[in-house]
Motif scaffolding. Structure first.
Motif, mmCIF file in Angstrom:
data_model
loop_
_atom_site.group_PDB
_atom_site.id
_atom_site.type_symbol
_atom_site.label_atom_id
_atom_site.label_comp_id
_atom_site.label_asym_id
_atom_site.label_seq_id
_atom_site.Cartn_x
_atom_site.Cartn_y
_atom_site.Cartn_z
ATOM 1 N N ALA A 71 -0.526 -4.764 5.019
ATOM 2 C CA ALA A 71 -1.133 -3.439 4.866
ATOM 3 C C ALA A 71 -2.649 -3.543 4.779
ATOM 4 N N ARG A 72 -3.144 -4.553 4.046
ATOM 5 C CA ARG A 72 -4.593 -4.729 3.939
ATOM 6 C C ARG A 72 -5.212 -5.048 5.288
ATOM 7 N N ASP B 67 -8.627 -4.608 -6.127
ATOM 8 C CA ASP B 67 -7.351 -4.039 -6.572
ATOM 9 C C ASP B 67 -6.214 -4.522 -5.673
ATOM 10 N N GLU B 68 -6.490 -4.629 -4.361
ATOM 11 C CA GLU B 68 -5.490 -5.163 -3.436
ATOM 12 C C GLU B 68 -5.196 -6.629 -3.747
ATOM 13 N N HIS B 69 -6.249 -7.388 -4.058
ATOM 14 C CA HIS B 69 -6.047 -8.784 -4.456
ATOM 15 C C HIS B 69 -5.169 -8.854 -5.713
ATOM 16 N N GLY B 70 -5.406 -7.928 -6.653
ATOM 17 C CA GLY B 70 -4.597 -7.902 -7.864
ATOM 18 C C GLY B 70 -3.134 -7.619 -7.573
ATOM 19 N N ALA B 71 -2.874 -6.676 -6.667
ATOM 20 C CA ALA B 71 -1.490 -6.364 -6.294
ATOM 21 C C ALA B 71 -0.826 -7.560 -5.631
ATOM 22 N N LEU B 72 -1.601 -8.288 -4.849
ATOM 23 C CA LEU B 72 -1.060 -9.477 -4.191
ATOM 24 C C LEU B 72 -0.715 -10.550 -5.217
ATOM 25 N N LEU C 99 -8.552 -4.242 9.699
ATOM 26 C CA LEU C 99 -8.751 -4.625 11.088
ATOM 27 C C LEU C 99 -9.076 -3.430 11.964
ATOM 28 N N ALA C 100 -8.550 -2.269 11.588
ATOM 29 C CA ALA C 100 -8.817 -1.062 12.373
ATOM 30 C C ALA C 100 -10.300 -0.687 12.315
ATOM 31 N N ALA C 101 -10.967 -1.115 11.242
ATOM 32 C CA ALA C 101 -12.381 -0.767 11.075
ATOM 33 C C ALA C 101 -13.324 -1.876 11.502
#
Length: 227
Positions: free
Chosen positions: A197-198, A174-179, A203-205
């Motif tokens: 944002a991604r 879904d993030e790829h789609g938004a991009l 990266l935090a995880a």
């Protein structure tokens, strides 16, 4: 892989894939003769491939030992994420400004396939689809040097860090789609923000793979084994 006439580029990709997957673990000796036998080629393309992989940071040469799979430190793994956080948003912004219709067609198709596979739980193809997506996006930046660097950074991240858990697959695509939507509109600021944002979330995880990353002080031993 077998037969004559196989290029050093193909051998390089095969060795790199085996390093990233852990088939050739960090510290392993890379003996030209054994590699040539493994991939069904002569020693010449193997030698050339090892030189390329050394420039990329996957291979290192040790005195009295020869070529070995590199053993990145925790600091190097952390630095890799910092560099990605700087360059990937830039690459996305450039893609929004310079992409072609051919790039958009491929990116949309990959998002469609990725979403379908993720929602059906068919996860075996997602890693290759994700790699294809990022290489296409990098190519859309219109900068061969930046694209090559982004691709190298992604490969090293795949080596040093485990993939995201399957539960994140739908969200990732879904993030790829938004991009892709932002890139399609030519909205460089939005494309940069989506990637930033991604990365901030993922990266935090991130925790380095213990098998690929050593302590802050590089190991002095001569290798964990031979292929």
């Amino acid at each position: 892989m077998a037969g004559r006439g196989i290029s050093a580029h193909s051998v390089c990709g095969a060795i790199r894939d085996d390093i990233v997957s852990g088939t050739l673990p960090p510290g392993s000796r890379l003996v030209e003769e054994l590699l040539a036998r493994r991939y069904g080629v002569s020693r010449v393309p193997v030698r050339e491939a090892l030189r390329v992989l050394e420039t990329e940071g996957f291979v290192t040469s040790r005195r009295h030992v020869g070529a070995c799979v590199a053993e990145p430190t925790e600091r190097e793994a952390a630095d890799l994420l910092d560099v990605r956080a700087l360059l990937e948003p830039l690459g996305a912004a450039r893609a929004a400004q310079r992409r072609t219709e051919a790039h958009l067609k491929v990116l949309r198709g990959l998002v469609r396939l990725g979403r379908e596979r993720a929602r059906l739980g068919q996860l075996s193809d997602l890693r290759s689809l994700d790699g294809w997506f990022h290489e296409t996006l990098a190519g859309a930046s219109g900068s061969p040097g930046l694209a090559a660097l982004l691709t190298q950074l992604r490969r090293k991240a795949d080596w040093m860090y485990p993939p995201e858990p399957p539960a994140r697959a739908v969200g990732t695509w879904d993030e790829h789609g938004a991009l892709v939507d932002a890139v399609t509109r030519g909205d460089a600021a939005r494309a940069r923000a989506v990637v930033s944002a991604r990365l901030e979330r993922s990266l935090a995880a991130y925790r380095p793979r213990r098998a690929a990353v050593s302590s802050l002080k590089p190991s002095a031993h001569t290798g964990r084994g031979r292929i």
